[in-house]
Design a protein around this motif. Structure first.
Motif, PDB file in Angstrom:
ATOM      1  N   GLU A   1       0.821  -1.207   0.000  1.00  0.00           N
ATOM      2  CA  GLU A   1       0.000   0.000   0.000  1.00  0.00           C
ATOM      3  C   GLU A   1       0.858   1.261   0.000  1.00  0.00           C
ATOM      4  O   GLU A   1       0.551   2.233  -0.667  1.00  0.00           O
ATOM      5  CB  GLU A   1      -0.864   0.015   1.259  1.00  0.00           C
ATOM      6  CG  GLU A   1      -2.336   0.082   1.006  1.00  0.00           C
ATOM      7  CD  GLU A   1      -3.056  -0.153   2.310  1.00  0.00           C
ATOM      8  OE1 GLU A   1      -2.981   0.728   3.189  1.00  0.00           O
ATOM      9  OE2 GLU A   1      -3.659  -1.239   2.459  1.00  0.00           O
TER      10      GLU A   1
ATOM     11  N   PRO B   1       1.617   7.049  -2.991  1.00  0.00           N
ATOM     12  CA  PRO B   1       0.196   7.135  -2.636  1.00  0.00           C
ATOM     13  C   PRO B   1      -0.238   8.599  -2.716  1.00  0.00           C
ATOM     14  O   PRO B   1       0.418   9.471  -2.152  1.00  0.00           O
ATOM     15  CB  PRO B   1       0.144   6.635  -1.200  1.00  0.00           C
ATOM     16  CG  PRO B   1       1.453   5.938  -0.967  1.00  0.00           C
ATOM     17  CD  PRO B   1       2.447   6.595  -1.873  1.00  0.00           C
TER      18      PRO B   1
ATOM     19  N   SER C   1      -2.673  10.111  -1.403  1.00  0.00           N
ATOM     20  CA  SER C   1      -3.301  10.722  -0.242  1.00  0.00           C
ATOM     21  C   SER C   1      -2.293  11.126   0.836  1.00  0.00           C
ATOM     22  O   SER C   1      -2.666  11.717   1.829  1.00  0.00           O
ATOM     23  CB  SER C   1      -4.309   9.744   0.345  1.00  0.00           C
ATOM     24  OG  SER C   1      -3.653   8.517   0.588  1.00  0.00           O
TER      25      SER C   1
ATOM     26  N   VAL D   1      -0.743   6.470  -7.003  1.00  0.00           N
ATOM     27  CA  VAL D   1      -1.836   5.538  -6.757  1.00  0.00           C
ATOM     28  C   VAL D   1      -2.723   6.041  -5.617  1.00  0.00           C
ATOM     29  O   VAL D   1      -2.281   6.800  -4.758  1.00  0.00           O
ATOM     30  CB  VAL D   1      -1.313   4.119  -6.405  1.00  0.00           C
ATOM     31  CG1 VAL D   1      -0.527   3.533  -7.556  1.00  0.00           C
ATOM     32  CG2 VAL D   1      -0.460   4.152  -5.150  1.00  0.00           C
ATOM     33  N   ALA D   2      -3.974   5.619  -5.644  1.00  0.00           N
ATOM     34  CA  ALA D   2      -4.907   6.012  -4.585  1.00  0.00           C
ATOM     35  C   ALA D   2      -5.876   4.887  -4.321  1.00  0.00           C
ATOM     36  O   ALA D   2      -6.167   4.090  -5.211  1.00  0.00           O
ATOM     37  CB  ALA D   2      -5.666   7.271  -5.014  1.00  0.00           C
ATOM     38  N   GLU D   3      -6.343   4.841  -3.092  1.00  0.00           N
ATOM     39  CA  GLU D   3      -7.401   3.881  -2.766  1.00  0.00           C
ATOM     40  C   GLU D   3      -8.735   4.598  -2.920  1.00  0.00           C
ATOM     41  O   GLU D   3      -8.886   5.726  -2.460  1.00  0.00           O
ATOM     42  CB  GLU D   3      -7.222   3.416  -1.329  1.00  0.00           C
ATOM     43  CG  GLU D   3      -8.196   2.347  -0.924  1.00  0.00           C
ATOM     44  CD  GLU D   3      -8.061   1.981   0.545  1.00  0.00           C
ATOM     45  OE1 GLU D   3      -6.922   1.895   1.045  1.00  0.00           O
ATOM     46  OE2 GLU D   3      -9.108   1.805   1.171  1.00  0.00           O
ATOM     47  N   LEU D   4      -9.655   3.962  -3.609  1.00  0.00           N
ATOM     48  CA  LEU D   4     -10.945   4.609  -3.864  1.00  0.00           C
ATOM     49  C   LEU D   4     -12.063   3.906  -3.103  1.00  0.00           C
ATOM     50  O   LEU D   4     -11.974   2.714  -2.840  1.00  0.00           O
ATOM     51  CB  LEU D   4     -11.252   4.572  -5.366  1.00  0.00           C
ATOM     52  CG  LEU D   4     -10.170   5.110  -6.288  1.00  0.00           C
ATOM     53  CD1 LEU D   4     -10.597   4.994  -7.738  1.00  0.00           C
ATOM     54  CD2 LEU D   4      -9.820   6.549  -5.957  1.00  0.00           C
ATOM     55  N   GLN D   5     -13.078   4.675  -2.768  1.00  0.00           N
ATOM     56  CA  GLN D   5     -14.253   4.090  -2.127  1.00  0.00           C
ATOM     57  C   GLN D   5     -15.497   4.563  -2.840  1.00  0.00           C
ATOM     58  O   GLN D   5     -15.552   5.721  -3.265  1.00  0.00           O
ATOM     59  CB  GLN D   5     -14.321   4.557  -0.668  1.00  0.00           C
ATOM     60  CG  GLN D   5     -13.652   3.572   0.258  1.00  0.00           C
ATOM     61  CD  GLN D   5     -13.449   4.139   1.644  1.00  0.00           C
ATOM     62  OE1 GLN D   5     -13.780   5.292   1.911  1.00  0.00           O
ATOM     63  NE2 GLN D   5     -12.908   3.317   2.510  1.00  0.00           N
TER      64      GLN D   5
END
Ligand code: 16G
Length: 241
Positions: A63, A84, A86, A235-239
């Motif tokens: 991550e 990342p 964020s 990169v990013a984590e999406l919801q």
């Protein structure tokens, strides 16, 4: 063995300690970029930890962008620099975390008056004094990015305080930004940029504009960066909503 030795006893959970320990061996260059980590099973056995713990530690580092997993092949220290989106880290921190040696060549490190673009981006009145930096940023001998920054003189009273890292200098002054707005755009790099970055004609770059703020809302920096498109991944984590 190295991993066991480095394990910081202060961290409360085994997976956190392992995550820190793996980070340390990468930072120290003991496992190099592109190289493989021992398998989950071997690590668990050698460190007498459960596989769940090992998996969790490795998952965290994937991550963070430090490790890459290739199906069936194992876990490797990322070759590309994976950032990342964020997290508000500095160029220096990103490179050090990978065991690389960040340094800068300065084209400008001086006090000046804001230009119209900076004044508008930072919402400063014309005539405000800023420290302006123009740098080519390297990992060892390899140029990775070009950066132009402006910081109000009220938050960075002397350009000489920036030895190499802007955020380190701001940190020492208690003015490290805590939030930022960032815009990423794909660009074809111009001739001068290509020459500096030692890239062939037609190479793509990522133009990133960052405006950073202190907790009280004051603006700390307006930075325009051109990162090499052949090396950086954001990169990013999406919801879902
Ligand atoms: C990163 C930031 C940049 C910041 C710099 C500070 C991005 C896209 N940009 O390059 O806004 O000024 O780090 O790095 O991440 P330094 O502390 O090494 O000078």
């Amino acid at each position: 063995q190295r991993l066991q030795h480095d394990t910081a006893a202060r961290l409360p959970l085994a997976y956190m300690r392992l995550r820190r320990a793996i980070r340390n061996v990468i930072e120290n260059g003991e496992v190099q970029v592109g190289h493989a980590l021992p398998s989950e099973r071997d690590l668990a056995r050698a460190l007498t930890l459960s596989r769940v713990t090992v998996r969790k530690a490795i998952g965290g580092l994937v991550e963070d962008g430090l490790l890459t997993q290739r199906h069936g092949a194992g876990t490797f220290v990322s070759e590309r620099i994976v950032k990342p989106l964020s997290r508000m880290t500095s160029f220096t921190e990103d490179l050090r975390a990978r065991g690389l040696n960040p340094r800068s060549e300065f084209f400008e490190r001086a006090i000046g008056e804001v230009n119209p673009e900076e004044a508008m981006a930072m919402n400063l009145s014309p005539g405000t004094q800023v420290v302006r930096l123009h740098r080519l940023r390297y990992a060892g001998d390899e140029p990775l990015a070009i950066e132009r920054s402006a910081v109000p003189l009220s938050l960075l009273p002397d350009p000489g305080l920036v030895e190499d890292s802007l955020y380190e200098a701001l940190d020492k002054l208690g003015n490290r930004p805590t939030r930022a707005l960032q815009r990423l755009r794909a660009v074809v790099l111009g001739p001068a940029q290509l020459r500096l970055l030692r890239l062939p004609i037609g190479s793509a770059g990522l133009n990133i504009e960052r405006r950073s703020f202190l907790d009280d809302g004051r603006i700390v920096e307006f930075t325009n960066s051109w990162y090499r498109g052949d090396i950086y991944d954001f990169v990013a984590e999406l919801q879902s909503d």
